[in-house]
Enzyme design. Structure first.
Site, PDB file in Angstrom:
ATOM      1  N   GLY A   1      33.057  -3.157  25.120  1.00  0.00           N
ATOM      2  CA  GLY A   1      32.980  -2.206  24.015  1.00  0.00           C
ATOM      3  C   GLY A   1      32.087  -1.010  24.306  1.00  0.00           C
ATOM      4  O   GLY A   1      31.905  -0.160  23.447  1.00  0.00           O
ATOM      5  N   CYS A   2      31.549  -0.965  25.508  1.00  0.00           N
ATOM      6  CA  CYS A   2      30.702   0.170  25.901  1.00  0.00           C
ATOM      7  C   CYS A   2      31.506   1.080  26.825  1.00  0.00           C
ATOM      8  O   CYS A   2      32.205   0.598  27.715  1.00  0.00           O
ATOM      9  CB  CYS A   2      29.452  -0.317  26.636  1.00  0.00           C
TER      10      CYS A   2
END
Length: 149
Positions: free
Chosen positions: A54-55
């Site tokens: 998710g980064c």
């Protein structure tokens, strides 16, 4: 291990340092400097298992038991290939590392980031990545709590 009082003092010092800086160029430079203070991240820990999903940047985080009599305290290590993200990791580690799992699971970092002013100065991608890092930290804390029950 960092005691909760030391952690609180460390966060307060970071907030005070941010408040001393008048413009966002200086604040971003300070954030980058915070990232440079992170301890070295072990190369063997740079795996898919430790990578934070998710980064937008590459981010790795691991938790380890911190030395505490009850065995529910955690210490964290983190790293990123992006300078500003490394600074965000440094703030999260100051906020969470060395605390009891129950305290970690119940600590919302939003007030700290609001006081610093970062909430309004992070791109949507970095904000999403920050949420992913916090969720990883909290998931590790919940796992410790589940094991301790």
């Amino acid at each position: 291990m960092t005691s909760p009082n030391a952690t609180t003092a460390q966060i307060e010092a970071i907030i005070e340092d941010f408040e001393l800086l008048d413009n966002w160029d200086d604040r971003y430079r300070y954030l980058i400097e915070l990232g440079r203070t992170l301890p070295p991240f072990p190369e063997e820990e740079r795996t898919d298992r430790t990578k934070v999903q998710g980064c937008a940047s590459q981010v790795w985080m691991v938790s380890r038991p911190a030395s505490a009599p009850d065995g529910t305290h955690l210490a964290f290590l983190g790293d990123s290939d992006a300078h500003i993200v490394r600074g965000l990791i440094a703030i999260l580690l100051a906020l969470y590392s060395g605390r009891a799992a129950a305290e970690i699971a119940g600590t919302d970092p939003a007030p700290v980031f609001e006081r610093i002013g970062l909430k309004d100065h992070l791109t949507p991608q970095r904000s999403n990545g920050l949420r992913s890092m916090v969720e990883r930290i909290r998931a590790d804390a919940r796992a410790v709590l589940a094991t301790a029950s």
